[in-house]
Scaffold this motif. Structure first.
Motif, PDB file in Angstrom:
ATOM      1  N   ILE A   1       0.826  -1.202   0.000  1.00 45.27           N
ATOM      2  CA  ILE A   1       0.000   0.000   0.000  1.00 45.27           C
ATOM      3  C   ILE A   1       0.872   1.269   0.000  1.00 45.27           C
ATOM      4  CG2 ILE A   1      -0.342  -0.086   2.544  1.00 45.27           C
ATOM      5  CD1 ILE A   1      -3.038   1.021   0.082  1.00 45.27           C
ATOM      6  N   TYR A   2       1.967   1.224   0.770  1.00 47.91           N
ATOM      7  CA  TYR A   2       2.881   2.377   0.800  1.00 47.91           C
ATOM      8  C   TYR A   2       3.551   2.563  -0.556  1.00 47.91           C
ATOM      9  CZ  TYR A   2       2.251   2.064   5.806  1.00 47.91           C
ATOM     10  OH  TYR A   2       1.711   2.022   7.046  1.00 47.91           O
ATOM     11  N   VAL A   3       3.893   1.422  -1.175  1.00 49.13           N
ATOM     12  CA  VAL A   3       4.527   1.487  -2.492  1.00 49.13           C
ATOM     13  C   VAL A   3       3.584   2.170  -3.480  1.00 49.13           C
ATOM     14  CG1 VAL A   3       5.347   0.111  -4.451  1.00 49.13           C
ATOM     15  CG2 VAL A   3       6.012  -0.522  -2.123  1.00 49.13           C
ATOM     16  N   ILE A   4       2.331   1.734  -3.476  1.00 51.39           N
ATOM     17  CA  ILE A   4       1.385   2.297  -4.443  1.00 51.39           C
ATOM     18  C   ILE A   4       1.130   3.785  -4.164  1.00 51.39           C
ATOM     19  CG2 ILE A   4      -1.028   2.202  -5.253  1.00 51.39           C
ATOM     20  CD1 ILE A   4      -0.764  -0.768  -5.330  1.00 51.39           C
ATOM     21  N   ILE A   5       0.969   4.136  -2.891  1.00 50.40           N
ATOM     22  CA  ILE A   5       0.776   5.551  -2.561  1.00 50.40           C
ATOM     23  C   ILE A   5       1.991   6.364  -3.009  1.00 50.40           C
ATOM     24  CG2 ILE A   5       0.576   7.233  -0.665  1.00 50.40           C
ATOM     25  CD1 ILE A   5      -1.014   5.073   0.876  1.00 50.40           C
ATOM     26  N   GLY A   6       3.185   5.841  -2.646  1.00 46.43           N
ATOM     27  CA  GLY A   6       4.427   6.547  -2.991  1.00 46.43           C
ATOM     28  C   GLY A   6       4.589   6.701  -4.485  1.00 46.43           C
ATOM     29  N   VAL A   7       4.356   5.601  -5.211  1.00 53.97           N
ATOM     30  CA  VAL A   7       4.534   5.640  -6.661  1.00 53.97           C
ATOM     31  C   VAL A   7       3.502   6.586  -7.288  1.00 53.97           C
ATOM     32  CG1 VAL A   7       4.389   4.272  -8.783  1.00 53.97           C
ATOM     33  CG2 VAL A   7       5.583   3.357  -6.800  1.00 53.97           C
ATOM     34  N   THR A   8       2.304   6.605  -6.747  1.00 48.65           N
ATOM     35  CA  THR A   8       1.281   7.489  -7.309  1.00 48.65           C
ATOM     36  C   THR A   8       1.662   8.959  -7.111  1.00 48.65           C
ATOM     37  OG1 THR A   8      -0.351   5.812  -6.762  1.00 48.65           O
ATOM     38  CG2 THR A   8      -1.195   7.997  -7.313  1.00 48.65           C
ATOM     39  N   ILE A   9       2.082   9.303  -5.893  1.00 48.60           N
ATOM     40  CA  ILE A   9       2.513  10.690  -5.658  1.00 48.60           C
ATOM     41  C   ILE A   9       3.697  11.014  -6.560  1.00 48.60           C
ATOM     42  CG2 ILE A   9       3.484  12.310  -3.964  1.00 48.60           C
ATOM     43  CD1 ILE A   9       1.938  10.753  -1.812  1.00 48.60           C
ATOM     44  N   GLY A  10       4.661  10.074  -6.602  1.00 47.73           N
ATOM     45  CA  GLY A  10       5.832  10.253  -7.459  1.00 47.73           C
ATOM     46  C   GLY A  10       5.420  10.405  -8.914  1.00 47.73           C
ATOM     47  N   GLY A  11       4.461   9.588  -9.328  1.00 45.82           N
ATOM     48  CA  GLY A  11       4.000   9.599 -10.717  1.00 45.82           C
ATOM     49  C   GLY A  11       3.363  10.927 -11.089  1.00 45.82           C
ATOM     50  N   ILE A  12       2.563  11.467 -10.178  1.00 47.44           N
ATOM     51  CA  ILE A  12       1.924  12.756 -10.440  1.00 47.44           C
ATOM     52  C   ILE A  12       2.995  13.846 -10.561  1.00 47.44           C
ATOM     53  CG2 ILE A  12       0.400  14.529  -9.457  1.00 47.44           C
ATOM     54  CD1 ILE A  12      -1.165  12.143  -8.158  1.00 47.44           C
ATOM     55  N   PHE A  13       3.924  13.811  -9.622  1.00 48.92           N
ATOM     56  CA  PHE A  13       5.009  14.798  -9.652  1.00 48.92           C
ATOM     57  C   PHE A  13       5.817  14.680 -10.941  1.00 48.92           C
ATOM     58  CE2 PHE A  13       9.015  16.710  -8.213  1.00 48.92           C
ATOM     59  CZ  PHE A  13       8.517  17.854  -7.611  1.00 48.92           C
ATOM     60  N   HIS A  14       6.095  13.397 -11.292  1.00 43.36           N
ATOM     61  CA  HIS A  14       6.866  13.104 -12.502  1.00 43.36           C
ATOM     62  C   HIS A  14       6.173  13.673 -13.746  1.00 43.36           C
ATOM     63  CE1 HIS A  14       9.329  10.683 -15.259  1.00 43.36           C
ATOM     64  NE2 HIS A  14       8.210  10.394 -15.894  1.00 43.36           N
ATOM     65  N   GLY A  15       4.873  13.506 -13.800  1.00 42.56           N
ATOM     66  CA  GLY A  15       4.140  13.928 -14.992  1.00 42.56           C
ATOM     67  C   GLY A  15       3.888  15.429 -15.041  1.00 42.56           C
ATOM     68  N   TYR A  16       3.673  16.064 -13.880  1.00 39.71           N
ATOM     69  CA  TYR A  16       3.186  17.439 -13.886  1.00 39.71           C
ATOM     70  C   TYR A  16       4.174  18.519 -13.452  1.00 39.71           C
ATOM     71  CZ  TYR A  16      -1.388  15.466 -14.877  1.00 39.71           C
ATOM     72  OH  TYR A  16      -2.429  14.805 -15.474  1.00 39.71           O
ATOM     73  N   ALA A  17       5.149  18.160 -12.592  1.00 31.19           N
ATOM     74  CA  ALA A  17       6.054  19.211 -12.109  1.00 31.19           C
ATOM     75  C   ALA A  17       6.994  19.662 -13.229  1.00 31.19           C
ATOM     76  CB  ALA A  17       6.862  18.709 -10.927  1.00 31.19           C
ATOM     77  N   PRO A  18       7.302  20.955 -13.264  1.00 29.15           N
ATOM     78  CA  PRO A  18       8.190  21.461 -14.312  1.00 29.15           C
ATOM     79  C   PRO A  18       9.574  20.822 -14.229  1.00 29.15           C
ATOM     80  CG  PRO A  18       7.278  23.255 -12.970  1.00 29.15           C
ATOM     81  CD  PRO A  18       6.879  21.985 -12.320  1.00 29.15           C
ATOM     82  N   GLU A  19      10.178  20.612 -15.380  1.00 25.73           N
ATOM     83  CA  GLU A  19      11.531  20.047 -15.426  1.00 25.73           C
ATOM     84  C   GLU A  19      12.511  20.938 -14.658  1.00 25.73           C
ATOM     85  OE1 GLU A  19      12.460  17.119 -16.647  1.00 25.73           O
ATOM     86  OE2 GLU A  19      10.357  16.762 -17.148  1.00 25.73           O
ATOM     87  N   GLY A  20      13.414  20.307 -13.927  1.00 27.90           N
ATOM     88  CA  GLY A  20      14.509  21.050 -13.298  1.00 27.90           C
ATOM     89  C   GLY A  20      14.099  21.953 -12.145  1.00 27.90           C
ATOM     90  N   ILE A  21      12.838  21.833 -11.698  1.00 28.74           N
ATOM     91  CA  ILE A  21      12.361  22.729 -10.647  1.00 28.74           C
ATOM     92  C   ILE A  21      13.187  22.606  -9.363  1.00 28.74           C
ATOM     93  CG2 ILE A  21      10.531  21.018 -10.122  1.00 28.74           C
ATOM     94  CD1 ILE A  21       9.709  24.557  -9.551  1.00 28.74           C
ATOM     95  N   LEU A  22      13.578  21.374  -9.024  1.00 30.77           N
ATOM     96  CA  LEU A  22      14.307  21.192  -7.766  1.00 30.77           C
ATOM     97  C   LEU A  22      15.775  21.556  -7.898  1.00 30.77           C
ATOM     98  CD1 LEU A  22      12.570  17.965  -6.564  1.00 30.77           C
ATOM     99  CD2 LEU A  22      12.574  20.163  -5.394  1.00 30.77           C
ATOM    100  N   GLU A  23      16.269  21.418  -9.110  1.00 35.44           N
ATOM    101  CA  GLU A  23      17.653  21.793  -9.347  1.00 35.44           C
ATOM    102  C   GLU A  23      17.833  23.265  -9.002  1.00 35.44           C
ATOM    103  OE1 GLU A  23      18.763  20.589 -13.211  1.00 35.44           O
ATOM    104  OE2 GLU A  23      20.877  20.423 -12.665  1.00 35.44           O
ATOM    105  N   LYS A  24      16.803  24.021  -9.327  1.00 34.12           N
ATOM    106  CA  LYS A  24      16.842  25.457  -9.111  1.00 34.12           C
ATOM    107  C   LYS A  24      16.854  25.795  -7.611  1.00 34.12           C
ATOM    108  CE  LYS A  24      14.081  29.308 -10.743  1.00 34.12           C
ATOM    109  NZ  LYS A  24      12.717  29.479 -11.261  1.00 34.12           N
ATOM    110  N   TYR A  25      15.978  25.100  -6.850  1.00 35.24           N
ATOM    111  CA  TYR A  25      15.830  25.469  -5.430  1.00 35.24           C
ATOM    112  C   TYR A  25      16.650  24.617  -4.467  1.00 35.24           C
ATOM    113  CZ  TYR A  25      12.079  28.346  -7.185  1.00 35.24           C
ATOM    114  OH  TYR A  25      11.365  29.284  -7.878  1.00 35.24           O
TER     115      TYR A  25
END
Lengths: 76, 323
Positions: free
Chosen positions: B207-231
């Motif tokens: 269950i933790y894997v699926i929750i984690g992967v889902t959050i990760g997946g959303i971030f992967h698909g929607y967050a701008p490229e390189g956003i964390l590199e910047k901050y």
């Protein structure tokens, strides 16, 4: 019969108690089920990984949740 | 690395683009594809790793460990303790009985700590998820760092001679004869035990894997490229200590945390910072400290947490520089 469940209240210990109570109910075997949480008693039995099951002073299992088959074997 | 998992990518592609009919170039497709691929890969690696290590583990009992380490000092024994820690079953609820058992057998405090530090840090489930998400290289770095951390942390605690900060009652407890010593168990029994662990651990963490992967997946698909590199890139020297400060009190869902971190790395979080964060999540946690408080005085817990946290920060910087 006296059944002691050794462990300090983690999820696995609760599961162990549930399994044992279930089998007791199904088989109609009379037994006193106790949870032991103080370390001195746990260590006295030489148990270092919990949960552990002690029946009439004898360590039957340590470090995992017993399944119903195992419990049946012990109480019969 | 990609090769052996190629069939999984194929399945993920088929499901995403054909079965679900999502247009390949969209954010949604990137997320869904990431989630399917990751879950498949993680579950397969989890099952394989847990089986292998659990099988090996049937040869290592607490009683044997106590005999091997009793009364031994020297860096070599810190390493042995740490290595045993990597394959030992570790549930924070067993840490106190194990601790008392070690002390009673005359295992030096520092050597006991080498075991206590590495044991939660390096475990087969975390290794499997790391391998599935961050790849073999990051996994090897994580495991080696975990072992070095245990050896170093335990060694320092040994040198500082902190025995007086162990609760007095610990030294008075007598450990009874281990009645449950498994002597000659058959290959079939070992296999059964290993399969049982697979069922048990996968059953608990999926269950933790699926929750984690889902959050990760959303971030992967929607967050701008390189956003964390910047901050939170390598230039930001505060990033590593902040990651560790967040990770230390966090508890247990490291299986879910790893896929999230995978997606953070994808958006530019440096690998050293990421590994430091994951290590701090697994190495020390609030519930474990509360349990250990029963046998250790506050001072020792504070020293233990500080040594581990500082070492992790150092490890994070090191890998940010090296990689």
């Amino acid at each position: 019969m006296k059944i002691e469940i050794l462990g300090t209240g983690c999820v696995k210990c609760k599961k162990t108690k549930e399994n044992i109570e279930k089998v007791l109910k199904e088989t109609g075997v009379e037994a006193e089920v106790l949870k032991v949480e103080d370390f001195e008693t746990i260590m006295k039995y030489g148990v270092m990984v919990t949960p552990a099951v002690v029946i009439d002073g004898e360590v039957k299992l340590a470090g995992k949740v017993p399944d119903e088959k195992e419990i049946r074997k012990w109480i019969n | 690395m990609a090769d052996i998992f190629y069939p999984l990518q194929w399945i993920a592609d088929k499901l995403t683009y054909e079965v679900f009919g999502i247009t390949p170039t969209t954010h949604l497709a990137a997320s869904v594809n990431f989630i399917i691929y990751d879950v498949l890969k993680i579950v397969i690696l989890l099952a394989v790793m847990i089986f292998a290590i659990s099988y090996l583990r049937t040869y290592i009992t607490p009683e044997k460990t106590r005999k091997v380490l009793g009364g031994k000092t020297g860096l070599r024994y810190h390493l042995i303790a740490s290595l045993i820690g990597t394959v030992s079953p570790f549930c924070s609820c067993s840490s106190v009985p194990l601790f008392i058992g070690f002390v009673e057998a005359g295992v030096p405090l520092g050597v006991t700590f080498s075991f206590l530090i590495t044991s939660p840090l390096v475990n087969e489930a975390a290794v499997a998820v790391l391998w599935a998400t961050l790849g073999l290289k990051a996994t090897v770095i994580y495991v080696v760092s975990g072992i070095v951390l245990g050896v170093f942390g335990g060694y320092v605690i040994g040198v500082l001679k902190l025995e007086r900060y162990v609760e007095e009652f610990v030294y008075k407890i007598k450990v009874g004869k281990q009645a449950n010593e498994q002597e000659s168990i058959t290959i079939k029994e070992r296999t059964d035990l290993a399969l049982e662990s697979v069922k048990d651990i996968v059953g608990r963490v999926w269950i933790y894997v699926i929750i984690g992967v889902t959050i990760g997946g959303i971030f992967h698909g929607y967050a701008p490229e390189g956003i964390l590199e910047k901050y939170a890139g390598k230039d930001n020297l505060l990033a590593v200590p902040i990651a560790v400060l967040i990770g230390v009190p966090l508890y247990s869902n490291v299986m879910g945390m790893i896929p999230i971190v995978e997606s953070l790395i994808g958006k530019g979080l440096p690998i050293g910072t990421s590994l430091a964060f994951l290590m701090s999540v697994t190495a020390v946690s609030l519930p474990e400290m509360i349990i250990l408080r029963k046998v250790l005085k506050k001072e020792l817990i504070a020293i233990f947490v500080s040594i581990v946290a500082l070492s992790i920060v150092f490890t994070g910087y090191l890998f940010n520089i090296l990689l």
